[in-house]
Design a protein around this motif. Structure first.
Motif: not given
Length: 145
Positions: A16-20, A25-28, A93-96, A139-141
């Protein structure tokens, strides 16, 4: 039943990841299970007849409190658990939406940069999943070393 006939425990989970806003630029998300005193990716056993991806998303929601948008399937992890073969299927999976609430099963979660998450994971076999996720980033991460 001979050892060769022991059924494989089937499980599923997500990295599970999200942008930071902080580099890279991201966290798990890692979960802490007090029963085992370990840090792992959210995962769990599949229910009888349950689709593996549906089970992975259910486990993420149960353990982290977050809904997730699934991405690419990641490598499977196989190991012995209590003397039984276990196979865990994973997805990126991206956290929403959502929020964490502690439970008996998972008492803490951490959102960490990939290198920190890799170092914090208890089972060495879970660490390659971090690299597998980074190889599937949208893209962009910005990936990390």
């Amino acid at each position: 039943m001979s050892p060769d006939e022991v059924p494989t425990v089937r499980a599923a989970g997500c990295v599970l990841w999200r942008r930071s806003p902080r580099p890279p630029g991201l966290e798990l998300c890692l979960v802490h299970r007090p029963k085992y005193d370990d840090w792992s990716h959210p995962k769990g056993k599949l229910k009888r007849g349950e689709d593996p991806l549906a089970g992975a998303l259910r486990e993420v929601a149960e353990e982290t409190g977050y809904a997730a948008a699934p991405g690419a399937e990641l490598p499977r992890v196989r190991y012995l658990a209590d003397g039984r073969p276990k196979e865990v299927r994973y997805w990126a999976a991206a956290a929403t939406t959502g929020a964490f609430t502690p439970s008996d099963e998972v008492d803490r979660i951490l959102w960490l940069a990939p290198a920190e998450a890799r170092a914090r994971l208890t089972r060495p076999g879970d660490r390659p999943l971090v690299d597998a996720l980074l190889a599937t980033l949208p893209p962009g991460t910005t990936p990390c070393p």
